[in-house]
Structure formats: C-alpha cells, structure tokens
Design an enzyme around this catalytic site. Sequence first.
Site, PDB file in Angstrom:
ATOM      1  N   ARG A 263       1.029  -1.276   0.138  1.00 22.19           N
ATOM      2  CA  ARG A 263       0.031  -0.114   0.022  1.00 22.19           C
ATOM      3  C   ARG A 263       0.853   1.194   0.058  1.00 22.19           C
ATOM      4  NH1 ARG A 263      -5.200   1.978   3.513  1.00 22.19           N
ATOM      5  NH2 ARG A 263      -6.075   0.021   2.217  1.00 22.19           N
TER       6      ARG A 263
ATOM      7  N   HIS B 106      -7.601   0.573  -6.433  1.00 21.26           N
ATOM      8  CA  HIS B 106      -7.870  -0.217  -5.244  1.00 21.26           C
ATOM      9  C   HIS B 106      -8.447  -1.665  -5.587  1.00 21.26           C
ATOM     10  CE1 HIS B 106      -8.106  -1.192  -1.137  1.00 21.26           C
ATOM     11  NE2 HIS B 106      -8.610  -0.112  -0.524  1.00 21.26           N
TER      12      HIS B 106
ATOM     13  N   ARG C 229     -13.408  -8.251   2.700  1.00 19.01           N
ATOM     14  CA  ARG C 229     -11.838  -8.199   2.395  1.00 19.01           C
ATOM     15  C   ARG C 229     -11.244  -9.435   2.667  1.00 19.01           C
ATOM     16  NH1 ARG C 229      -9.751  -2.948   2.008  1.00 19.01           N
ATOM     17  NH2 ARG C 229      -8.346  -4.320   0.887  1.00 19.01           N
TER      18      ARG C 229
ATOM     19  N   GLN D 285     -10.078  -3.973  -2.979  1.00 21.53           N
ATOM     20  CA  GLN D 285     -11.529  -3.689  -2.346  1.00 21.53           C
ATOM     21  C   GLN D 285     -12.500  -4.322  -3.439  1.00 21.53           C
ATOM     22  OE1 GLN D 285     -12.344  -1.800   0.526  1.00 21.53           O
ATOM     23  NE2 GLN D 285     -14.293  -2.539  -0.164  1.00 21.53           N
TER      24      GLN D 285
HETATM   25  N1   CP Z   1     -11.320   0.010   2.416  1.00 22.63           N
HETATM   26  C1   CP Z   1      -9.871   0.157   3.040  1.00 22.63           C
HETATM   27  O1   CP Z   1      -9.078  -0.057   2.113  1.00 22.63           O
HETATM   28  O2   CP Z   1      -9.760   0.332   4.517  1.00 22.63           O
HETATM   29  P1   CP Z   1      -8.451   0.641   5.077  1.00 22.63           P
HETATM   30  O3   CP Z   1      -7.974   2.056   4.405  1.00 22.63           O
HETATM   31  O4   CP Z   1      -8.772   0.700   6.365  1.00 22.63           O
HETATM   32  O5   CP Z   1      -7.408  -0.382   4.628  1.00 22.63           O
END
Ligand code: CP
Length: 294
Positions: A100, A127, A278, A130
């Site tokens: 990330r 993303h 997730r 997600q």
């Molecule tokens: N939706 C999501 O990626 O949540 P986080 O940023 O908490 O990982």
Amino acid sequence: MTRHFITGEELADDELVALIERAIELKASPLQSRALAGRSVALVFERPSTRTRISFEVGVGELGGHPVVLGAGELQLSRGESLRDTAIVCSRHVCAIGIRTGPHADVEELACYATVPVINMLTAAHHPCQVLADLLTLREAFGRLEGLRLAYVGDGNNVARSLALIAPRAGVEVTVSSPSGYSLDDPPPGTRLVEDPRAAVAEADVLYTDVWVSMGDESTAAARRAALAPYRVDEALLDRAAPGAIALHCLPAHAGEEISADVLYGPRQRIWDQAENRRHAQKALLELLSSEVA
Ligand code: CP
C-alpha cells in the site's frame, strides 16, 4: 512469467467470477485451505490502514502462512534503497508481496523486478482488492452478479476507478456520478458518467460511496466538502434507486458527510459485511496467485 494483481485486469473475466465463488467457499469454511502453509507473505504499508491490514494479516494466517507486516519507515526504502533491490530481496524470502503506497508507478516498478506476485493493497490510482470484496458482497446480497447496476456517487477516486475497471468484467454495469472537477479521469470504456446523482441512481441495485477527502487530498478538504455535498448517500437518494437496492462504502466513513448515519447503520446497507469480505476475497486471490509460484 509472474502474475501480479495491480489493477485487477490481470485476471481474466472467468477467473474473476471463479475467484468470487471460491471466496464464498472460503467464507463458509475459513480454515479449509492451507495454500500458504510453510510460506510467508510480505505486507508493506506505507499508508495507514485498518481493513486491509487486518484482513490480509489474518487471511494469510488462516491460509497457514506467515504475514511479515512492514510499516512506513521500517524498510530501507525509507532511507533510499531502490524499489528494484527491495523487490529482489523480498522475492528471495516470501511467496507474495502486498504493498500500500501513494504513487501507482511504485507498485508497477516493484512488480517489474519481483519474481513473486505483487498485490496492490491501494495506491492513489487503484484499489483492486477492495473491488474483490465488493463483488463478493453483491454476490451474497443478490445471488448473482450478471446484470446488476451499481451507481458510485461521489469523488472520482481510486475506488471509483477500480470499480469501473473490474466490476463490468463480472457483469456489473457501473455508473459514476461526480461533480465537475471531481469526475473520474480517463474512465474505462463502457463506464456511464452521469453528473446528476438523482439521475445516476435511478434503477440502480447498488449505491456506493467513499470519503470525499482521501489520503493526500487534505489540503483541498473544504472545497471538496462543498462541491460534493449534493452527492451524499442518504435515505432519500436510496429511495430513488431500484426496489431492494443496497448501500456500500469501502470505509472508513464520515457519517453525515458522504453517507448519512441512518444509511451507514441502517437495514439497507451491506457495508459491514463488505468490510469482512475483504479477508475472504483476498484469501481466494492469495490462493490463486501463490499456486502459480514454485
Ligand atoms: N477500505 C480500505 O482499504 O480500508 P483501510 O484503508 O482501512 O485499509
């Protein structure tokens, strides 16, 4: 040739649908797969995370593997070691690398030199993990994906881009509704762009939103809140959608901004299932990608 998961386009359409079905099996029986037994997965977080961090770390463990979680500043990357050298070294120890970070090009560069799969756990542009959870949530809620209509209402950000790129491959039609100046740039072919949120959600089975101020957008927060105010997902907007429509949000949420509290915690949302999903969807992804690594 190592297969990565960087935009989501790396999966063929039928593989994507099969992955969602596998995620349903793994959710029903979380410890059935030992796909990562004796193996380790590096999880690099250069940005904060709640859902991604927990779901990947727990998911790797449930698959019998060892998650090596590395926070911002913990790698020599923060002192100037190259992505190339980081990719080479990580590939000697682990069977997959999740990352990330902000710049999407960094993930592409890491993947260029890694000899194990690189998984995009969020960049400013995409993303895709997600969206795997989102599709699993829709499959659970409606019993199918083909023919569903999803209206994303709000900032044309990384989540909107990944939805528009991936969901149609599983048969979900995507509409993106954003105000001028905040629309999705370079929308994938087939994406419906409808500026009026009330028109965008007509006949939609799913209303989806995300925060108005994403990581890195803090300096423009006030302007964003003003421009996006008419795009709040609330009960009145849900009432304009198809009968039985549900609300999704990738979280974290700001109740009263992009989504009203009565929707966020109400009977028509599947947001908390979506957050749990997730883990199940990513386990199916890890199972698939790790099976391709010696
Ligand atoms: N939706 C999501 O990626 O949540 P986080 O940023 O908490 O990982």
